[in-house]
Structure formats: structure tokens, C-alpha cells
Design a protein around this motif. Structure first.
Motif, PDB file in Angstrom:
ATOM      1  N   MET A   1      15.260  -3.668  59.017  1.00  0.00           N
ATOM      2  CA  MET A   1      15.036  -2.252  58.677  1.00  0.00           C
ATOM      3  C   MET A   1      16.339  -1.539  58.314  1.00  0.00           C
ATOM      4  N   HIS A   2      17.498  -2.298  58.311  1.00  0.00           N
ATOM      5  CA  HIS A   2      18.782  -1.648  58.072  1.00  0.00           C
ATOM      6  C   HIS A   2      18.862  -1.002  56.695  1.00  0.00           C
ATOM      7  N   ASP A   3      18.145  -1.623  55.719  1.00  0.00           N
ATOM      8  CA  ASP A   3      18.240  -1.107  54.357  1.00  0.00           C
ATOM      9  C   ASP A   3      17.235   0.003  54.072  1.00  0.00           C
ATOM     10  N   ILE A   4      16.454   0.407  55.064  1.00  0.00           N
ATOM     11  CA  ILE A   4      15.453   1.462  54.856  1.00  0.00           C
ATOM     12  C   ILE A   4      16.044   2.814  55.267  1.00  0.00           C
ATOM     13  N   GLN A   5      16.040   3.752  54.318  1.00  0.00           N
ATOM     14  CA  GLN A   5      16.498   5.112  54.656  1.00  0.00           C
ATOM     15  C   GLN A   5      15.416   6.148  54.401  1.00  0.00           C
ATOM     16  N   ASN A   6      14.782   6.027  53.230  1.00  0.00           N
ATOM     17  CA  ASN A   6      13.803   7.044  52.832  1.00  0.00           C
ATOM     18  C   ASN A   6      12.386   6.482  52.957  1.00  0.00           C
ATOM     19  N   VAL A   7      11.580   7.208  53.711  1.00  0.00           N
ATOM     20  CA  VAL A   7      10.236   6.717  54.024  1.00  0.00           C
ATOM     21  C   VAL A   7       9.196   7.750  53.598  1.00  0.00           C
ATOM     22  N   VAL A   8       8.153   7.282  52.937  1.00  0.00           N
ATOM     23  CA  VAL A   8       6.987   8.128  52.649  1.00  0.00           C
ATOM     24  C   VAL A   8       5.777   7.490  53.315  1.00  0.00           C
ATOM     25  N   ILE A   9       5.032   8.303  54.048  1.00  0.00           N
ATOM     26  CA  ILE A   9       3.845   7.818  54.756  1.00  0.00           C
ATOM     27  C   ILE A   9       2.626   8.566  54.231  1.00  0.00           C
ATOM     28  N   LEU A  10       1.617   7.829  53.821  1.00  0.00           N
ATOM     29  CA  LEU A  10       0.353   8.416  53.385  1.00  0.00           C
ATOM     30  C   LEU A  10      -0.681   8.183  54.472  1.00  0.00           C
ATOM     31  N   THR A  11      -1.342   9.243  54.929  1.00  0.00           N
ATOM     32  CA  THR A  11      -2.395   9.034  55.929  1.00  0.00           C
ATOM     33  C   THR A  11      -3.750   9.480  55.383  1.00  0.00           C
ATOM     34  N   GLY A  12      -4.793   8.851  55.924  1.00  0.00           N
ATOM     35  CA  GLY A  12      -6.159   9.200  55.541  1.00  0.00           C
ATOM     36  C   GLY A  12      -7.028   9.336  56.781  1.00  0.00           C
ATOM     37  N   ALA A  13      -8.314   9.454  56.545  1.00  0.00           N
ATOM     38  CA  ALA A  13      -9.259   9.765  57.618  1.00  0.00           C
ATOM     39  C   ALA A  13      -9.182   8.777  58.787  1.00  0.00           C
ATOM     40  N   GLY A  14      -8.789   7.532  58.504  1.00  0.00           N
ATOM     41  CA  GLY A  14      -8.742   6.520  59.559  1.00  0.00           C
ATOM     42  C   GLY A  14      -7.780   6.872  60.682  1.00  0.00           C
ATOM     43  N   ILE A  15      -6.738   7.661  60.396  1.00  0.00           N
ATOM     44  CA  ILE A  15      -5.778   7.987  61.465  1.00  0.00           C
ATOM     45  C   ILE A  15      -6.384   8.981  62.460  1.00  0.00           C
ATOM     46  N   SER A  16      -7.374   9.736  62.012  1.00  0.00           N
ATOM     47  CA  SER A  16      -8.003  10.712  62.918  1.00  0.00           C
ATOM     48  C   SER A  16      -9.300  10.193  63.526  1.00  0.00           C
ATOM     49  N   ALA A  17      -9.708   8.985  63.136  1.00  0.00           N
ATOM     50  CA  ALA A  17     -10.999   8.451  63.607  1.00  0.00           C
ATOM     51  C   ALA A  17     -11.023   8.327  65.125  1.00  0.00           C
ATOM     52  N   GLU A  18      -9.914   7.847  65.706  1.00  0.00           N
ATOM     53  CA  GLU A  18      -9.894   7.666  67.166  1.00  0.00           C
ATOM     54  C   GLU A  18      -9.806   8.994  67.919  1.00  0.00           C
ATOM     55  N   SER A  19      -9.574  10.081  67.189  1.00  0.00           N
ATOM     56  CA  SER A  19      -9.649  11.408  67.812  1.00  0.00           C
ATOM     57  C   SER A  19     -11.077  11.929  67.796  1.00  0.00           C
ATOM     58  N   GLY A  20     -11.966  11.220  67.069  1.00  0.00           N
ATOM     59  CA  GLY A  20     -13.370  11.636  67.029  1.00  0.00           C
ATOM     60  C   GLY A  20     -13.759  12.390  65.773  1.00  0.00           C
ATOM     61  N   ILE A  21     -12.906  12.347  64.747  1.00  0.00           N
ATOM     62  CA  ILE A  21     -13.264  12.986  63.470  1.00  0.00           C
ATOM     63  C   ILE A  21     -13.834  11.907  62.548  1.00  0.00           C
ATOM     64  N   ALA A  22     -15.011  12.171  62.002  1.00  0.00           N
ATOM     65  CA  ALA A  22     -15.678  11.162  61.164  1.00  0.00           C
ATOM     66  C   ALA A  22     -14.866  10.875  59.914  1.00  0.00           C
TER      67      ALA A  22
END
Ligand code: APR
Length: 233
Positions: A1-22
Motif C-alpha cells: 500500500m506504500h504507493d497508494i496516496q489518493n483514494v476514491v471510494i464508491l458506495t451503494g445500497a449494499g453498505i447500508s443493508a446491514e443497517s436495515g435499509i433495503a
């Protein structure tokens, strides 16, 4: 991971599924109970504003019953501790990333807790029901609508997103089916600009082949694991 500086993360409905949002697609998904064109298009807003507003009122009210899960918490930790550039781009209209404490983030498909004036484009924070014909505090016109990007409308802050992706060393996609563009194409843009790409999802997305690494499982497990890995602790 030493060469990683800039990160973009895309999230969708699956990240909230375990919170109970369909999620939207698949068994029990939101689009199983509704036709997209009835509740999520500019035409629907014109033809049946009561239905469209009620659909989003119910979803806004449901936010009161949910809390961020381990995946939101882990990304908030990454946001606090990552020394390089970071942008979390969410397709979700819930507020669970910010409730977990993330700040370097944006909502490309709008927000349930926001109202948009169709007359003057002013936005207002909105926590209650939003009946059709509600007046805009900025211009006075009765034109407030849910601040949601409907199918056929341009997602928000695309220039900022494209700029961040073009600078990214690592693009990570979490909990999205890859069914809806332009978000579904971000992985290819990131790869084109030389970034590594990691997918974290319950099942392979439509664009899985474009990722350099794919991990399958629940976001509440995979995301904290990955964040610990990149932060080295
Ligand atoms: N952990 C990880 N991934 C999960 C989990 C979980 N616990 N539960 C479900 N998933 C995955 C599913 O396998 C699926 O690939 O999340 C994905 C959810 O896909 P969709 O329901 O299509 O949601 P999303 O990709 O966010 O939809 C994109 O479509 O309708 C529009 O505007 C809406 O923003 C939304 C866009």
C-alpha cells in the motif's frame, strides 16, 4: 500500500443493508415493490406528486430507526486517519456515512434530508414530511421537491468526482450492483487513469471484470478488514 496516496471510494445500497435499509435490486429490493418510473422519474413527479413525495417521506422517516454499521464506521475511521487524498462518493440517499463521522464525502444521487426548489435550485435541510406544494424559503415559490436525482437527471458534482478519479491511485467500490451509470463506469475511468481497483460486494457486480481485485462478503466484515489493512493497524 506504500504507493497508494489518493483514494476514491464508491458506495451503494449494499453498505447500508446491514443497517436495515433495503437495497434496490434483488429479492425484497425497493424496486420489487415499486415501478421505478412511478416514483423516481421527473415524469412521475409531474403526474403523481403525492405518490412520489410519499415514497420519499416514508424513506426519510425510516432513517430515524437505523444506525450506521461497522462498514460506515470503518470508512469514517479511514476518513479521519488517511493522510492522502480521499473522497467517498455515495449513491445512497441515507445519511449513515455522515452520522458515522465521514466528512470527505458527497452524495451523487441526492439526500433524503434535503429539499430542492424546482424553481430556483435552492436547497434546504429537511427532516419532516415534504408535502407537494411546499414553499421555498429562498424564492417563495411552492416548488419544493425531494432532493433526489431521478432517472434521466444528471447526478450531482460529476466534475469533482471525475477529477478525483483521474487522480486516484486506488478506486474501491462497495455494495453496488453496477447497474446504474455513470457510477457503474467509474471503475473503467479509474483503470484508464492507472488506478488499482478493488470491489467489496456480496456478489460480483455487473462490472466485476474491470476490477484488479474482488472480495466477496458482507460489507460489515469486509470493509473494517480492508480499512485495518490499508491503515496498517
Ligand atoms: N454487503 C455488501 N454488499 C451487499 C450487501 C452487504 N451486506 N447486501 C447487498 N449487497 C450488494 C448486492 O449484492 C448488490 O450488488 O449491494 C448491491 C446493491 O445493489 P442495488 O440494489 O442495485 O443498489 P445500488 O447499486 O446502490 O443502486 C444504484 O440505482 O435505483 C438506483 O439511485 C438508485 O443509487 C441507486 C442506484
Amino acid at each position: 500500500m506504500h504507493d497508494i496516496q489518493n483514494v476514491v471510494i464508491l458506495t451503494g445500497a449494499g453498505i447500508s443493508a446491514e443497517s436495515g435499509i433495503a437495497t434496490f435490486r434483488g429479492p425484497g429490493g425497493l424496486w420489487e415493490g415499486h415501478r421505478v418510473e412511478d416514483v423516481c422519474t421527473p415524469q412521475a413527479l409531474i403526474h403523481d406528486p403525492e405518490l412520489v413525495h410519499r415514497f420519499y417521506d416514508l424513506r426519510r422517516a425510516a432513517l430515524a430507526d437505523v444506525v450506521p454499521n461497522a462498514a460506515h464506521e470503518a470508512l469514517a475511521r479511514l476518513d479521519r486517519e488517511w493522510p492522502g487524498e480521499l473522497l467517498i462518493v455515495t449513491q445512497n440517499v441515507d445519511d449513515l456515512h455522515e452520522r458515522a463521522g465521514a466528512t470527505r464525502m458527497l452524495h451523487m444521487h441526492g439526500e433524503l434530508n434535503s429539499a430542492l426548489c424546482a424553481a430556483c435550485d435552492a436547497r434546504a435541510e429537511w427532516r419532516e414530511c415534504l408535502p407537494p406544494g411546499s414553499a421555498c424559503a429562498a424564492c417563495g415559490v411552492d416548488a419544493l421537491r425531494p432532493d433526489i436525482v431521478f432517472f434521466g437527471e444528471m447526478p450531482y458534482r460529476m466534475e469533482e468526482i471525475e477529477r478525483a478519479i483521474s487522480r486516484a491511485d486506488l478506486f474501491v467500490s462497495i455494495g453496488t450492483s453496477g447497474a446504474v451509470y455513470p457510477a457503474a463506469g467509474f471503475v473503467q475511468t479509474a483503470r484508464y487513469h492507472g488506478a488499482q481497483a478493488l470491489e467489496l460486494n456480496l456478489e460480483p457486480s455487473a462490472g466485476s471484470v474491470y476490477f484488479s481485485e474482488v472480495r466477496m462478503g458482507a460489507a460489515g466484515v469486509l470493509v473494517p478488514e480492508w480499512v485495518s489493512e490499508v491503515l496498517g493497524s
